[in-house]
Design a protein around this motif. Structure first.
Motif, short mmCIF file in Angstrom:
data_model
loop_
_atom_site.label_atom_id
_atom_site.label_comp_id
_atom_site.label_asym_id
_atom_site.label_seq_id
_atom_site.Cartn_x
_atom_site.Cartn_y
_atom_site.Cartn_z
N ILE A 15 42.71 41.77 43.66
CA ILE A 15 41.64 41.42 42.72
C ILE A 15 40.39 42.17 43.16
CG2 ILE A 15 40.20 39.59 41.76
CD1 ILE A 15 42.44 37.63 42.25
N PHE A 16 39.69 42.74 42.19
CA PHE A 16 38.45 43.46 42.45
C PHE A 16 37.29 42.75 41.76
CE2 PHE A 16 41.73 46.60 43.07
CZ PHE A 16 41.27 47.39 44.12
N LEU A 17 36.13 42.85 42.37
CA LEU A 17 34.88 42.40 41.76
C LEU A 17 33.99 43.62 41.56
CD1 LEU A 17 32.62 40.43 40.89
CD2 LEU A 17 32.05 40.18 43.32
N ALA A 18 33.61 43.87 40.31
CA ALA A 18 32.64 44.92 40.01
C ALA A 18 31.31 44.25 39.70
CB ALA A 18 33.10 45.76 38.84
N GLU A 19 30.29 44.60 40.46
CA GLU A 19 28.94 44.09 40.22
C GLU A 19 28.18 45.16 39.45
OE1 GLU A 19 27.83 41.16 43.77
OE2 GLU A 19 28.34 43.17 44.50
#
Length: 420
Positions: A406-410
């Motif tokens: 899972i990735f988080l893009a801010e």
């Protein structure tokens, strides 16, 4: 990792581009910066940041007779700069507004042996959590006709502040759901205080739409499990229209992944009235329809057709890997005026979401692709691997599911009102 210098360069490039495009600035300035100069500065600035790559369409418009052409749309994707994923790949300057001044993309959870993060992401702002489902019937899914898939959750409060791109691995909690929830493949909400899941069914157990209490013990209510006494094929994705009606797709992937019987109905899009439980078809004539989303006003529907992926029959690159757009009839809510919105160059467009500016995001074969509302590819969240779905976790946070990660893009973008 973005250094302070990189962030400053990123902000400078964004500011230069924004100012040069501002009509008021050009009116009040004697010598405005020529557009081509803006482009040059923009490219130079962003190439200083490893996680942001500008790929000028002019640079690959003609590859010549000895060009290294791609033969397989299901490979690692189009990465002419050879940059190590994950990174932001920019094809159009419109992607700048989406990214903002200081974008980051970080791996926040992983399990190399289990495709725990496949589909059905739902953000719950009350809990600041994201619920999702593991792969149902596919590689590393640990599910088949004899075994159900898993529904998990991450708590975004577990993510430390000031991420710098270095991978972390926050806990994933499995939700203990009753046996009426079989092979979850889609989700949306919150809907009337609950998570709304859509299941593909398993063996003789029917596909269904299920309300799930986000809090333990996660009581469930089945809203629908048939079409006038007939089982659906294998329900796939679901969205809530601004009117409060529920729209969902039904396709054949349960059969193609060996956990559902032979299909008995066409691949179609349906509308459910959650109060009367009335259900009707609103769109048909797909190869294999998949993801669904609406613009913020609910006047345009987007449906992906992933016919190029045929499960045990293999991939066929001559079949659709396409997003269709429709006008939603204001009275019947039938989908009219079907037209091609976009065709992906990598894999298939699976789950789809819309931001507050009407840009369309889809999980594809090399990450998440983003088009503006006219269908121009602006850029990619390039992962170098498949992403089946994604969800905004409030303004500025995009959660990307990538099977074993899972990735988080801010970023700067915000969700539309109805994108969960």
């Amino acid at each position: 990792m973005l250094s302070i210098l990189s962030i400053s360069v990123c902000a400078l490039a964004y500011a230069i581009f924004s100012i040069a495009k501002d009509p008021a600035w050009t009116r009040d300035t004697a010598v405005p910066l020529p557009p081509q100069s803006v482009v040059c500065i923009f490219r130079a600035a962003f190439h200083l940041i490893e996680s942001i790559q500008f790929v000028d369409p002019l640079s690959f418009a003609v590859m010549g007779p000895n060009g290294s052409f791609r033969q397989n749309a299901f490979d690692a994707g189009f990465n002419p700069t050879g940059t190590e994923p994950p990174f932001f790949q920019i094809f159009d300057q419109g992607f700048l507004k989406i990214l903002g001044n200081t974008p980051t993309i970080t791996e926040i959870a992983s399990n190399a042996t289990f495709a725990f993060a496949h589909e059905g992401p739902v953000y719950d702002p009350t809990l600041d959590s994201v619920t999702f489902a593991s792969n149902d019937g596919g590689a590393l899914g640990m599910s088949d006709i004899n075994h159900n898939n898993k529904v998990g959750r991450i708590n975004l409060k577990d993510i430390p502040a000031n991420l710098n791109g270095t991978a972390i691995n926050i806990p994933v909690t499995e939700l203990d759901l009753p046996p009426t929830v079989q092979m979850t493949n889609g989700g949306t909400g919150p809907f009337r205080g609950n998570i709304l899941l859509i299941t593909s069914g398993r063996g003789p157990l029917p596909p269904s739409i299920v309300l799930v209490n986000p809090n333990p013990p996660h009581n469930t209510t089945v809203l629908l499990d048939n079409f006038f006494g007939r089982q659906f094929n294998s329900l796939n994705d679901i969205k809530i229209h601004p009117s409060g009606k529920i729209f969902f797709t039904d396709t054949v992937y349960g059969w193609l992944n060996h956990f559902r019987p032979l299909p008995l109905m066409p691949n179609q899009v349906y509308r459910l009235d959650p109060d009367t439980r009335s259900v009707r078809v609103v769109a048909t004539d797909f190869d294999r329809n998949n993801g669904i989303a609406f613009n913020g006003a609910g006047t345009i529907a987007y449906v992906t057709d992933t016919g190029a992926n045929a499960g045990f029959l293999g991939n066929n690159q001559t079949q659709p890997a396409t997003i269709y757009a429709y006008d939603v009839d204001p009275n019947s809510q039938v989908f009219n005026n079907r037209r091609v919105f976009a065709y992906t160059d990598a894999g298939i467009p699976d789950g789809v979401q819309i931001d507050s500016d009407g840009n369309v995001y889809a999980g594809c074969g090399d990450g998440v692709h983003v088009w503006n509302d006219e269908g121009t590819l602006l850029g990619k969240f390039f992962l170098g691997t498949v992403s089946a779905n994604l969800v905004f976790a409030g303004p500025g946070r995009l959660i990307i599911l990538a099977e074993t990660k899972i990735f988080l893009a801010e970023i700067a973008a915000s969700p539309s009102l109805f994108t969960s």
